[in-house]
Design a protein around this motif. Sequence first.
Motif, PDB file in Angstrom:
ATOM      1  N   MET A  36       0.811   5.055   1.766  1.00 35.08           N
ATOM      2  CA  MET A  36       0.051   5.835   2.750  1.00 35.08           C
ATOM      3  C   MET A  36       0.891   6.983   3.281  1.00 35.08           C
ATOM      4  SD  MET A  36      -1.742   4.316   6.180  1.00 35.08           S
ATOM      5  CE  MET A  36      -2.755   5.287   7.278  1.00 35.08           C
TER       6      MET A  36
ATOM      7  N   PHE B 194      -2.097  -0.887  -7.799  1.00 33.91           N
ATOM      8  CA  PHE B 194      -0.971  -0.256  -7.103  1.00 33.91           C
ATOM      9  C   PHE B 194       0.103   0.022  -8.138  1.00 33.91           C
ATOM     10  CE2 PHE B 194       3.093  -0.142  -4.917  1.00 33.91           C
ATOM     11  CZ  PHE B 194       2.815   0.626  -3.795  1.00 33.91           C
TER      12      PHE B 194
ATOM     13  N   TYR C 231       0.857  -1.185   0.000  1.00 41.20           N
ATOM     14  CA  TYR C 231       0.000   0.000   0.000  1.00 41.20           C
ATOM     15  C   TYR C 231       0.895   1.237   0.000  1.00 41.20           C
ATOM     16  CZ  TYR C 231       1.215   0.490   4.955  1.00 41.20           C
ATOM     17  OH  TYR C 231       1.904   0.663   6.139  1.00 41.20           O
TER      18      TYR C 231
ATOM     19  N   ASN D 288      -8.871   4.693   2.419  1.00 38.62           N
ATOM     20  CA  ASN D 288      -9.775   4.239   1.363  1.00 38.62           C
ATOM     21  C   ASN D 288      -9.064   4.072   0.031  1.00 38.62           C
ATOM     22  OD1 ASN D 288     -12.271   3.277   0.752  1.00 38.62           O
ATOM     23  ND2 ASN D 288     -13.193   5.263   0.298  1.00 38.62           N
ATOM     24  N   ASN D 289      -7.771   3.700   0.076  1.00 38.25           N
ATOM     25  CA  ASN D 289      -7.018   3.430  -1.146  1.00 38.25           C
ATOM     26  C   ASN D 289      -6.624   1.958  -1.187  1.00 38.25           C
ATOM     27  OD1 ASN D 289      -6.985   6.089  -2.275  1.00 38.25           O
ATOM     28  ND2 ASN D 289      -5.504   6.670  -0.713  1.00 38.25           N
ATOM     29  N   TYR D 290      -5.810   1.599  -2.178  1.00 38.87           N
ATOM     30  CA  TYR D 290      -5.410   0.194  -2.339  1.00 38.87           C
ATOM     31  C   TYR D 290      -4.562  -0.255  -1.152  1.00 38.87           C
ATOM     32  CZ  TYR D 290      -3.056  -3.951  -4.166  1.00 38.87           C
ATOM     33  OH  TYR D 290      -2.552  -5.213  -4.321  1.00 38.87           O
ATOM     34  N   TRP D 291      -4.923  -1.404  -0.618  1.00 37.12           N
ATOM     35  CA  TRP D 291      -4.167  -2.043   0.456  1.00 37.12           C
ATOM     36  C   TRP D 291      -4.351  -3.539   0.335  1.00 37.12           C
ATOM     37  CZ3 TRP D 291      -5.795  -5.319   4.387  1.00 37.12           C
ATOM     38  CH2 TRP D 291      -4.873  -5.572   5.411  1.00 37.12           C
TER      39      TRP D 291
ATOM     40  N   ASP E  93       5.137   6.420  -9.108  1.00 40.22           N
ATOM     41  CA  ASP E  93       4.635   7.629  -8.473  1.00 40.22           C
ATOM     42  C   ASP E  93       5.829   8.472  -8.045  1.00 40.22           C
ATOM     43  OD1 ASP E  93       3.624   9.605  -6.729  1.00 40.22           O
ATOM     44  OD2 ASP E  93       1.905   8.342  -6.210  1.00 40.22           O
TER      45      ASP E  93
END
Length: 428
Positions: free
Chosen positions: A130, A280, A128, A253-256, A284
């Motif tokens: 974060m 994912f 993830y 509330n994102n990809y994990w 980035d």
Amino acid sequence: MKKVLAIILGGGAGTRLYPLTKLRAKPAVSVAGKYRLIDIPVSNCINSEIFKIYILTQFNSASLNRHIARAYNFSGFTEGFVEVLAAQQTPESQTWFQGTADAVRQYIQLFEDWDVNEYLILSGDHLYRMDYRKFVKRHRDTKADITLSVLPIDERRASDFGLMKIDDAGRVVDFSEKPKGQALKQMAVDTTILGLTPEQAEQEPYIASMGIYIFKKDVLLNLLKESLERTDFGKEIIPDASKEYNIQAYLFNNYWEDIGTIEAFYNANLALTKQPQPPFSFYDEKYPIYTRARYLPPSKMLDCQISESMVAEGCILKNCRIHHSVLGVRSRVEEDSVIEDTLIMGSDFYQPFIECQSIDDDFMPIGIGKKSIIRRVIVDKNARIGNYVKIINKDNVQEANREQQGFYIRSGIVVVLKNAIIPDNTVI
């Protein structure tokens, strides 16, 4: 963030990821062809300006120690560090880590000496991205004693997680670790309270803990010292603390993805190849994932057909077809071979004459030989797969232990062991 100390839990023996954890700690398992699992939480810390990072581990930690030493060296002008702490015997404790909380407890004197306000507890086997600064800000704004990072989840996966109920202010009022049956049904809530739409709330009626916590310094010290019998955060510390302390939930509330099993690990790696937008992404620029710099040459591809795949640096691919696969550093594939739906972890080193077109018949090089078919496989590092080999799980076996033959099968996925030798003409 200077007042935050990060503690990454390396996990136990990694039995769910075996045989990938046969010779290495779980956080040292390769991911995406060139990274290690530990790079994910460490990079999230660095990107969040948290530079005091401890990693707790106790199994097969040599490769993890080596990776951390080579990858993360902060300037001598800062307090920053990434340090591995292995299980040790002390006058207070002469046993190995008995659980997540016990692991932290055994080094409590070291953590206590730091002039920090919060401890950030992380897991070493999640994928993830974060920004922990937002997490810490929410913890401080709500004056919480403990804050849990949570995500909404469906009923199919709910029993694998710690589940909770929260009030309108986001405070945790009930917590249950991996409930089953009727106990699971009782943990269902209206997740619109987290900001989900009614449609989303209907599909995901549970609030699950991600195993990511922030504790006030004095709160964690008190909880660990007052009862030595409580050895696990999710099973004992958090549920007991919910009655007395202000425990807040922070929505992520994102990809994990918890990639602690062979199937989840395999799926998460191959999902990186999806187009146009994988769940994912390592691409980035603002929040990069860091790892050890290897200074390898570019990959060489000689008349290959490659689709929906990721190829790390230093590979040599000859007249082969590769589809929906991830190839790790220094991977080698000989002519007329077919690689499909496969994760190849690559090699730790090059062999002499690596670029030679012809190889002595008595010498089996690291990599995939000529005219071989590899489908739905994880090939661990330094494996030697000969010519005319078929690894296709022809009998659709779901579980098998074939250590003497150099492979296991987990959830229908063939896992070729590290350093394994698969002779010419083998069919699996």
